[in-house]
Design a protein around this motif. Structure first.
Motif, PDB file in Angstrom:
ATOM      1  N   VAL A 137       0.850  -1.193   0.000  1.00 50.54           N
ATOM      2  CA  VAL A 137       0.000   0.000   0.000  1.00 50.54           C
ATOM      3  C   VAL A 137       0.887   1.244   0.000  1.00 50.54           C
ATOM      4  CG1 VAL A 137      -1.853   1.213   1.199  1.00 50.54           C
ATOM      5  CG2 VAL A 137      -1.680  -1.299   1.376  1.00 50.54           C
ATOM      6  N   ARG A 138       0.658   2.126  -0.955  1.00 50.82           N
ATOM      7  CA  ARG A 138       1.348   3.427  -0.955  1.00 50.82           C
ATOM      8  C   ARG A 138       0.394   4.463  -0.386  1.00 50.82           C
ATOM      9  NH1 ARG A 138       5.725   6.030  -2.744  1.00 50.82           N
ATOM     10  NH2 ARG A 138       6.522   4.131  -3.715  1.00 50.82           N
ATOM     11  N   ALA A 139       0.801   5.069   0.726  1.00 48.13           N
ATOM     12  CA  ALA A 139      -0.031   6.041   1.421  1.00 48.13           C
ATOM     13  C   ALA A 139       0.837   7.196   1.904  1.00 48.13           C
ATOM     14  CB  ALA A 139      -0.726   5.377   2.610  1.00 48.13           C
ATOM     15  N   TYR A 140       0.500   8.408   1.480  1.00 44.52           N
ATOM     16  CA  TYR A 140       1.200   9.616   1.935  1.00 44.52           C
ATOM     17  C   TYR A 140       2.695   9.532   1.668  1.00 44.52           C
ATOM     18  CZ  TYR A 140      -3.183   9.339   4.536  1.00 44.52           C
ATOM     19  OH  TYR A 140      -4.491   9.167   4.880  1.00 44.52           O
ATOM     20  N   GLY A 141       3.060   8.949   0.539  1.00 42.95           N
ATOM     21  CA  GLY A 141       4.457   8.854   0.171  1.00 42.95           C
ATOM     22  C   GLY A 141       5.227   7.723   0.812  1.00 42.95           C
ATOM     23  N   THR A 142       4.540   6.899   1.603  1.00 36.95           N
ATOM     24  CA  THR A 142       5.161   5.767   2.287  1.00 36.95           C
ATOM     25  C   THR A 142       4.539   4.472   1.794  1.00 36.95           C
ATOM     26  OG1 THR A 142       5.614   7.069   4.276  1.00 36.95           O
ATOM     27  CG2 THR A 142       5.529   4.678   4.544  1.00 36.95           C
ATOM     28  N   VAL A 143       5.350   3.416   1.684  1.00 34.47           N
ATOM     29  CA  VAL A 143       4.839   2.104   1.292  1.00 34.47           C
ATOM     30  C   VAL A 143       4.892   1.179   2.493  1.00 34.47           C
ATOM     31  CG1 VAL A 143       5.150   0.092  -0.201  1.00 34.47           C
ATOM     32  CG2 VAL A 143       5.554   2.393  -1.109  1.00 34.47           C
ATOM     33  N   PHE A 144       3.782   0.493   2.756  1.00 34.77           N
ATOM     34  CA  PHE A 144       3.764  -0.545   3.782  1.00 34.77           C
ATOM     35  C   PHE A 144       3.006  -1.744   3.239  1.00 34.77           C
ATOM     36  CE2 PHE A 144      -0.195   1.728   4.533  1.00 34.77           C
ATOM     37  CZ  PHE A 144      -1.104   0.744   4.894  1.00 34.77           C
ATOM     38  N   ARG A 145       3.204  -2.868   3.881  1.00 36.96           N
ATOM     39  CA  ARG A 145       2.530  -4.101   3.460  1.00 36.96           C
ATOM     40  C   ARG A 145       1.439  -4.443   4.466  1.00 36.96           C
ATOM     41  NH1 ARG A 145       6.191  -8.724   1.318  1.00 36.96           N
ATOM     42  NH2 ARG A 145       6.009  -7.306  -0.460  1.00 36.96           N
ATOM     43  N   LEU A 179       7.594 -12.978   4.707  1.00 35.18           N
ATOM     44  CA  LEU A 179       7.495 -11.529   4.871  1.00 35.18           C
ATOM     45  C   LEU A 179       8.859 -10.891   5.089  1.00 35.18           C
ATOM     46  CD1 LEU A 179       4.273 -11.268   7.073  1.00 35.18           C
ATOM     47  CD2 LEU A 179       4.488 -11.027   4.595  1.00 35.18           C
ATOM     48  N   ASN A 180       9.832 -11.672   5.534  1.00 40.57           N
ATOM     49  CA  ASN A 180      11.188 -11.150   5.748  1.00 40.57           C
ATOM     50  C   ASN A 180      11.925 -10.880   4.443  1.00 40.57           C
ATOM     51  OD1 ASN A 180      11.050 -11.089   8.507  1.00 40.57           O
ATOM     52  ND2 ASN A 180      12.162 -12.989   8.835  1.00 40.57           N
ATOM     53  N   ARG A 181      11.417 -11.405   3.336  1.00 41.29           N
ATOM     54  CA  ARG A 181      12.141 -11.270   2.073  1.00 41.29           C
ATOM     55  C   ARG A 181      12.159  -9.844   1.542  1.00 41.29           C
ATOM     56  NH1 ARG A 181       9.179 -16.611  -0.206  1.00 41.29           N
ATOM     57  NH2 ARG A 181      10.382 -18.132   0.989  1.00 41.29           N
ATOM     58  N   ARG A 182      11.224  -9.023   2.024  1.00 42.70           N
ATOM     59  CA  ARG A 182      11.237  -7.623   1.628  1.00 42.70           C
ATOM     60  C   ARG A 182      11.043  -6.777   2.864  1.00 42.70           C
ATOM     61  NH1 ARG A 182       7.227  -4.324  -2.474  1.00 42.70           N
ATOM     62  NH2 ARG A 182       8.428  -2.400  -2.504  1.00 42.70           N
TER      63      ARG A 182
END
Length: 322
Positions: free
Chosen positions: A177-185, A212-215
Motif C-alpha cells: 500500500v502506498r499512502a502519503y508517500g510511504t509504502v507498507f505491506r 514476509l522477511n524477504r522484503r
C-alpha cells in the motif's frame, strides 16, 4: 506537507456459522447426516443477517483496510432429477451489499482461496464450500495498491472426511500500500486451529514470517492466529521473537479477548475467554500506534438474537512515519 498520515485497519473473522470439526475423521456412511447437521447450523446462524451487524461495526470505525477470515462461499446443489433451486451464499457478495446499504463503498483487493469440500446431505442437496481470506479497501482512501499476493501454506492439516483423505489448506493474502508517500505491506492470515495441530500452526507461522522477511518494508499483519496471547502460547511468541509488536499489548485496554461465543451464537452473555486474533506490526519506528479497540462485543452489536460472529473484531489506527 502532508499533515494527516494516519491509516486504520480492521481484523475480523466473520465465522462460517458451523463447526466443521464435526465432520473430521468421519466415514462415508457417517458424513451425510453430519453434513445435514452442519447445514442446519449454517442456516440458523444466518450470515445475511449477521452481515448487517458487521457492516454497522465497520461504519462506526471506518477502517481503510480490512482483513477478513472465513469469508466463505457455500453452494447448495440439488441432486439430479429434482426440481429444487440451486442456492449460493457468497459471503463477499453479501457483505459488500450490506456495506452499500450502510452508505459505505469498499472493494476487494485480495481474495485468497483456502480449503474446499463437498458432501452429500440427507436433504437432497450436495453441499459445496470454499473458505477464503479477503482484504477489503475503502474506495475513497487516498492509497494505491500493488503486489497483491494470495499464498497457501506448505504445511496443512491432513484428515479424513467421509472416508476420504482431505487436506485443510490455509494461507495468507497481502498487498503493498502506498499512502502519503510511504509504502507498507498489509497482510491477512488464518492459521490452523486445535491444540493437536500446534506443530502445524507453528510451521505455518514460520513460513509466513520467512516469506514476509524477504522484503524489508513496514508491515501490518492481521489475522486469526489460533494461539492464545493470554498464556503467551508458542505461535504467539514466534511472531514477537521475529520482531513484531502486538498492538493490543501497546494500546489495548483490558484483556482484549476475541474468542469465542457459542457455536450457535445464541449465548445471552459474552463468553470470550481467549485472545487469538491479533494486529501485529513492525517496525515500531515506522508505524506509530495511535489506538486499538474491539468491535462486535456489546449487546448493541447483535442482530437479535445472534452475535455478529464467533469472534470479536479488532480495529487499530497508525500514523505512518517516513
Amino acid at each position: 506537507m502532508v499533515r494527516n498520515r494516519n491509516v486504520s485497519v480492521m481484523d475480523y473473522n466473520v465465522y462460517l456459522g458451523a463447526n466443521l470439526n464435526l465432520i473430521l475423521q468421519t466415514t462415508r456412511a457417517q458424513l451425510p447426516p453430519l453434513a445435514t447437521e452442519l447445514l442446519q447450523q449454517f442456516l440458523a446462524n444466518n450470515f445475511p443477517l449477521r452481515a448487517r451487524s458487521i457492516a454497522q461495526e465497520i461504519k462506526k470505525t471506518s477502517p481503510d483496510l480490512i482483513g477478513l477470515q472465513e469469508m466463505s462461499r457455500v453452494e447448495l446443489i440439488p441432486f439430479i432429477g429434482t426440481s429444487a433451486p440451486r442456492v449460493t451464499y457468497d459471503f463477499l457478495t453479501i457483505l459488500l451489499r450490506a456495506l452499500r446499504q450502510q452508505g459505505l463503498n469498499y472493494r476487494p483487493i485480495a481474495v485468497g482461496n483456502n480449503f474446499s469440500g463437498r458432501s452429500l446431505s440427507t436433504t437432497g442437496y450436495l453441499i459445496r464450500t470454499l473458505d477464503r481470506n479477503v482484504i477489503l479497501a475503502r474506495v475513497n482512501a487516498p492509497f494505491t495498491y500493488s503486489n497483491v499476493q494470495n499464498n497457501t501454506f506448505s504445511t496443512n492439516l491432513v484428515t479424513t472426511v467421509g472416508g476420504q483423505r482431505t487436506v485443510v489448506n490455509l494461507g495468507w493474502s497481502s498487498v503493498d500500500v502506498r499512502a502519503y508517500g510511504t509504502v507498507f505491506r498489509f497482510v491477512n492470515t488464518r492459521l490452523q486451529s486445535s491444540a493437536a495441530a500446534a506443530p502445524i500452526r507453528m510451521a505455518q507461522a514460520t513460513q509466513l514470517i520467512q516469506s514476509l522477511n524477504r522484503r524489508a518494508i513496514p508491515t501490518i499483519l492481521v489475522g486469526d492466529f489460533k494461539s492464545d496471547a493470554n498464556i503467551n502460547a508458542p505461535t504467539y511468541r514466534q511472531f514477537l521473537q521475529a520482531g513484531y509488536t502486538d498492538a493490543w499489548r501497546v494500546g489495548g485496554r483490558g484483556v482484549g479477548n476475541t474468542c469465542c461465543q457459542n457455536f450457535n451464537l445464541l449465548n445471552t452473555q459474552s463468553t470470550l475467554s481467549q485472545r487469538v486474533d491479533y494486529i501485529l506490526y513492525r517496525p515500531r519506528r515506522r508505524l506509530n500506534l495511535l489506538g486499538i479497540g474491539r468491535v462486535g462485543i456489546s449487546q448493541r452489536s447483535r442482530t437479535p438474537p445472534l452475535w455478529p460472529s464467533l469472534y470479536a473484531g479488532l480495529v487499530a489506527r497508525f500514523r505512518l512515519t517516513p
